[in-house]
Design a protein around this motif. Structure first.
Motif, PDB file in Angstrom:
ATOM      1  N   UNK A  47      -5.670  -7.476   9.667  1.00  0.00           N
ATOM      2  CA  UNK A  47      -4.626  -6.853   8.859  1.00  0.00           C
ATOM      3  C   UNK A  47      -3.845  -5.844   9.680  1.00  0.00           C
ATOM      4  N   UNK A  48      -2.568  -6.104   9.821  1.00  0.00           N
ATOM      5  CA  UNK A  48      -1.706  -5.268  10.639  1.00  0.00           C
ATOM      6  C   UNK A  48      -0.765  -4.477   9.733  1.00  0.00           C
ATOM      7  N   UNK A  49      -0.743  -3.164   9.947  1.00  0.00           N
ATOM      8  CA  UNK A  49       0.208  -2.303   9.246  1.00  0.00           C
ATOM      9  C   UNK A  49       1.407  -2.063  10.158  1.00  0.00           C
ATOM     10  N   UNK A  50       2.606  -2.230   9.648  1.00  0.00           N
ATOM     11  CA  UNK A  50       3.784  -1.859  10.406  1.00  0.00           C
ATOM     12  C   UNK A  50       4.046  -0.376  10.226  1.00  0.00           C
ATOM     13  N   UNK A  51       5.270   0.059  10.485  1.00  0.00           N
ATOM     14  CA  UNK A  51       5.611   1.475  10.374  1.00  0.00           C
ATOM     15  C   UNK A  51       5.783   1.900   8.929  1.00  0.00           C
TER      16      UNK A  51
ATOM     17  N   UNK B 155     -12.828  -2.108   9.692  1.00  0.00           N
ATOM     18  CA  UNK B 155     -11.711  -1.920  10.623  1.00  0.00           C
ATOM     19  C   UNK B 155     -11.624  -0.463  11.070  1.00  0.00           C
TER      20      UNK B 155
ATOM     21  N   UNK C   4       3.761   0.469   2.619  1.00  0.00           N
ATOM     22  CA  UNK C   4       3.549  -0.595   3.592  1.00  0.00           C
ATOM     23  C   UNK C   4       3.488  -1.951   2.896  1.00  0.00           C
TER      24      UNK C   4
ATOM     25  N   UNK D 227       0.839  -1.187   0.000  1.00  0.00           N
ATOM     26  CA  UNK D 227       0.000   0.000   0.000  1.00  0.00           C
ATOM     27  C   UNK D 227       0.883   1.250   0.000  1.00  0.00           C
TER      28      UNK D 227
ATOM     29  N   UNK E 209     -12.214  -4.226   4.111  1.00  0.00           N
ATOM     30  CA  UNK E 209     -11.231  -5.079   3.449  1.00  0.00           C
ATOM     31  C   UNK E 209     -11.949  -6.228   2.764  1.00  0.00           C
TER      32      UNK E 209
ATOM     33  N   UNK F  87      -0.416  -6.607  -5.462  1.00  0.00           N
ATOM     34  CA  UNK F  87      -0.510  -7.808  -4.627  1.00  0.00           C
ATOM     35  C   UNK F  87      -0.007  -9.010  -5.413  1.00  0.00           C
TER      36      UNK F  87
ATOM     37  N   UNK G  76       3.058   4.415  11.792  1.00  0.00           N
ATOM     38  CA  UNK G  76       2.193   3.595  10.970  1.00  0.00           C
ATOM     39  C   UNK G  76       0.795   3.490  11.573  1.00  0.00           C
ATOM     40  N   UNK G  77      -0.050   2.754  10.916  1.00  0.00           N
ATOM     41  CA  UNK G  77      -1.417   2.567  11.411  1.00  0.00           C
ATOM     42  C   UNK G  77      -1.442   1.449  12.450  1.00  0.00           C
TER      43      UNK G  77
ATOM     44  N   UNK H 260       9.356   5.103   4.551  1.00  0.00           N
ATOM     45  CA  UNK H 260       9.185   6.468   4.039  1.00  0.00           C
ATOM     46  C   UNK H 260      10.116   6.687   2.875  1.00  0.00           C
TER      47      UNK H 260
ATOM     48  N   UNK I 193      -4.201   0.772  -2.147  1.00  0.00           N
ATOM     49  CA  UNK I 193      -3.645  -0.452  -2.700  1.00  0.00           C
ATOM     50  C   UNK I 193      -2.748  -0.146  -3.897  1.00  0.00           C
TER      51      UNK I 193
ATOM     52  N   UNK J 187      -4.219   4.866   3.381  1.00  0.00           N
ATOM     53  CA  UNK J 187      -3.422   4.069   2.428  1.00  0.00           C
ATOM     54  C   UNK J 187      -4.268   3.623   1.240  1.00  0.00           C
TER      55      UNK J 187
ATOM     56  N   UNK K 195       0.780   5.446   1.060  1.00  0.00           N
ATOM     57  CA  UNK K 195       0.038   6.450   1.810  1.00  0.00           C
ATOM     58  C   UNK K 195       0.691   7.818   1.670  1.00  0.00           C
TER      59      UNK K 195
ATOM     60  N   UNK L 180      -4.778  -4.237  18.089  1.00  0.00           N
ATOM     61  CA  UNK L 180      -3.554  -4.010  18.860  1.00  0.00           C
ATOM     62  C   UNK L 180      -3.745  -3.050  20.026  1.00  0.00           C
TER      63      UNK L 180
ATOM     64  N   UNK M  94      -9.882   2.619   2.281  1.00  0.00           N
ATOM     65  CA  UNK M  94      -9.896   3.490   3.450  1.00  0.00           C
ATOM     66  C   UNK M  94     -10.764   4.716   3.247  1.00  0.00           C
TER      67      UNK M  94
ATOM     68  N   UNK N  55      -8.533   2.030  12.545  1.00  0.00           N
ATOM     69  CA  UNK N  55      -7.115   2.218  12.835  1.00  0.00           C
ATOM     70  C   UNK N  55      -6.905   3.623  13.391  1.00  0.00           C
TER      71      UNK N  55
END
Lengths: 107, 114
Positions: A95-99, B33, A87, A36, B94, A49, B42-43, A102, A46, A44, A38, B59, B105, B35
């Motif tokens: 669905x987990x987004x990390x940091x 969802x 991301x 993704x 989603x 994939x 991040x989210x 950038x 898409x 974010x 942002x 989380x 989103x 966030x």
């Protein structure tokens, strides 16, 4: 949940190809890999994939090796407008987004 | 076809006040969802709803409650706002099947708690 690891930040210049790699050593058998993009003050969106090998669309390419423990997002000939956070996510309901990574594109 | 719509877009609350963030989708997706995104971060997943009638913690659920009113609507409630809840809140739906997912989103709600 399988975790992903990406570089925190990257710099590039206009016209260059940018490759962002994501590590996911514990990817599940049925997980797809999704990227993704942002922009500031937006949600974010898409980009691309894939499950294995290579996927290409009008925006980017996604390279996934046979062991699927990593993936690389490739942005051809970036412009200033590609400055954003990218991301890497694995499939699943939670669905987990990390940091994210950038990316800063300079003139 | 609006996709995912969040209201309000901006809100300022005093510490201890309550409010509900609204989210509606017209994409006929089962999962929704919430966030939060703090500056430069991040989210982080607060709560999610895999289908109408079900909700689960993500989380960072503390200080929030959710309601999946029907298939279209998923609201997030802050019962007693705290400055630590100052953030941008994003709602998403989603589309997911057998590992493939694509998230859509809303535009976000920028919340400031003073």
């Amino acid at each position: 949940l399988a975790k992903t690891t990406q570089p925190i930040s990257m710099d590039s210049y206009e016209g260059q190809e940018v490759n962002i790699t994501c590590s996911h050593n514990n990817i599940a058998t049925n997980d797809y890999i999704t990227w993704y993009q942002q922009f500031p003050s937006q949600g974010p969106r898409f980009i691309i994939q894939g499950y294995k090998t290579k996927v290409t669309n009008e925006v980017a390419s996604l390279f996934i090796p046979a062991d699927r423990k990593s993936s690389t997002l490739s942005l051809p000939r970036v412009s200033l407008s590609d400055t954003a956070v990218y991301y890497c996510l694995l499939g699943g309901f939670k669905t987990i987004f990390g940091a994210g990574t950038r990316l800063f594109v300079k003139a | 076809n609006a996709g995912v719509t969040q209201t309000p877009k901006f809100q300022v609350l005093k510490t201890g006040q309550s409010m509900t963030l609204q989210c509606a989708q017209d994409m006929n997706h089962n999962s929704m969802y919430w966030y939060r995104q703090d500056p430069g971060m991040g989210l982080r997943l607060i709560y999610y709803s895999a289908s109408e009638g079900t909700t689960d913690k993500g989380e960072v659920p503390n200080g929030y409650n959710v309601s999946r009113l029907n298939k279209r609507e998923f609201s997030l409630r802050l019962e007693s706002a705290a400055p630590s809840q100052t953030s941008v809140y994003f709602c998403a739906t989603i589309h997911s099947r057998t590992g493939e997912t694509e998230a859509f989103f809303g535009q976000g709600t920028r919340l400031t708690v003073v």
